[in-house]
Scaffold this motif. Structure first.
Motif, short mmCIF file in Angstrom:
data_model
loop_
_atom_site.label_atom_id
_atom_site.label_comp_id
_atom_site.label_asym_id
_atom_site.label_seq_id
_atom_site.Cartn_x
_atom_site.Cartn_y
_atom_site.Cartn_z
N SER A 162 57.15 64.49 51.87
CA SER A 162 57.62 65.38 52.94
C SER A 162 57.65 66.85 52.55
O SER A 162 57.52 67.72 53.41
CB SER A 162 59.03 64.95 53.38
N SER A 206 57.93 63.09 64.48
CA SER A 206 57.56 63.91 63.34
C SER A 206 56.43 64.87 63.71
O SER A 206 55.26 64.65 63.35
CB SER A 206 57.13 63.02 62.16
N THR A 234 61.24 65.85 60.58
CA THR A 234 60.93 64.44 60.81
C THR A 234 62.24 63.68 61.05
O THR A 234 63.16 63.77 60.24
CB THR A 234 60.18 63.82 59.63
#
Length: 385
Positions: A301, A355, A361
């Motif tokens: 991420s 997301s 997200t």
């Protein structure tokens, strides 16, 4: 006036006239399947022939639903397809075909259609020449009976068939997931702790041989073996934590998720609002769902922080994991999201990803809530301890 009938009426009349040849075809097929298949059930070929006949009945039912949609305007869904039970082998697939409710209902429909087809053909043929002023009303009444017959015998039986198909599919997912987990545990044991313990045994054997000749070298080898034991124990603890963490069993989901958050490379805030502990199976699925999601946060991420919330809403356990990373997470993104969705779906759960590119997200998971008091697993755990 005969040519003033609207298109809808002519379609109904055409359907009722065609009932006779279609009914004869279906009746001959059904009688042939039963007359050949049932007596031969005492032999090895009887049951397979009957199963194939029921599969053919499905094809006849599909054609009849298409005819009813086109001529009568009956909107009926297609029944669930035969579930794939590859793991059950030949006899499992045979038994599934023999107890197929769709095939048997279509066989019954085929038996009923011949006398009904004779009646509708006779009435329509006579009415076209004798009673044509009232024929549209007669056709409408007979067509309505036809519509009821199609809906009653050829449409899916409420949600039952769809639910059976879903459960068969979910069972396959559960079996595949369990097999994959067993292979992973076997691989981890073989490549990790087992290999290290074999090396440890060899090292201790060499130390034993050197004990009288070179005590100092033997002592060094024993020290090395001691270090290997510590590493092997840590690997076994990590493996056991991957199977079912002790903190989850002993202290529940809140403490277990806090432990996960502490091991994550991104700062994670955990909020758990649970009035009681759910059933052990649901608790385990929730834990491993959050575990995999936090691994994705750490690896993919690029987030600076993350948040985990768990709460109960009516008869559902809700989980939400949010991060401020780059976003773009998808089910087909190769990060295990599809596997998580399948696992949750296998227990009537829901998995939703929000997301957008650029983040944030937010992933929401729902699981059915089952009370721990009615679950036998904790009692077995207590007895083992």
């Amino acid at each position: 006036m005969r040519f003033a009938y609207d298109a809808h009426t002519w379609k109904e009349i055409a359907h009722l006239l065609v009932n006779l040849p279609v009914g004869m075809l279906g009746f001959v097929y059904a009688v042939s399947v039963l007359a050949i298949g049932v007596p031969l059930t005492v032999t090895v070929v009887g049951l397979p022939l009957l199963a194939v006949g029921l599969l053919g009945a499905r094809v006849l039912g599909r054609a009849e639903r298409a005819r009813a949609r086109k001529l009568l305007g009956v909107q009926v869904d297609e029944p669930s397809p035969m579930p794939a039970i590859a793991s059950s082998g030949f006899f499992g697939r045979l038994w599934a075909s023999l107890k197929d409710p769709v095939g048997w209902r279509t066989m019954l429909y085929s038996f009923v259609r011949l006398p009904w087809g004779v009646l509708t053909f006779a009435v329509m043929a006579t009415g076209l020449f004798v009673a044509w002023p009232v024929l549209p009303f007669i056709a409408r009444g007979l067509a309505n009976a036809d519509r009821a017959m199609v809906r009653g015998l050829l449409s899916p039986s409420d949600e039952l068939e769809r639910r059976i198909a879903e459960l068969e599919s979910d069972r396959g997912v559960v079996v595949d997931t369990a097999a994959a987990d067993l292979r992973r545990i076997e691989r981890d044991l073989h490549d990790g702790a087992q290999a290290r313990l074999v090396a440890l045994a060899m090292g201790l054997g060499l130390a034993k041989e050197k004990l009288t000749e070179d005590p100092e070298a033997a002592a060094r080898m024993v020290d090395e073996a001691h270090g290997e034991v510590k590493v092997a124990l840590q690997e076994l603890r990590d493996l056991a934590r991957g199977i079912h963490p002790a903190v989850l069993t002993d202290r529940g989901l809140n403490a277990a998720l806090s432990s996960l958050a502490g091991r994550c490379t991104v700062p994670v805030k955990v909020t758990a609002d649970l009035p009681a502990r759910p059933a052990a199976a649901i608790e385990g699925i929730a834990y491993f769902t959050v575990s995999e999601l936090l691994q994705n946060v750490s690896k993919h991420s690029g987030a600076r922080s993350a948040r985990v919330e768990v709460w109960r809403a009516d008869d559902r356990l809700l989980i939400q994991v949010e991060d401020d990373g780059r976003g773009g997470a998808r089910l087909d993104g190769g990060t295990g999201m599809a596997g998580l969705a399948d696992r949750l779906g296998a227990v009537d759960g829901i998995f939703v990803i929000d997301s957008p590119e650029g983040g944030p997200t937010t992933i929401t998971a729902e699981l059915p809530w089952r009370d721990r008091a009615t679950d036998p697993e904790p009692q077995r755990d207590a007895r083992r301890r």
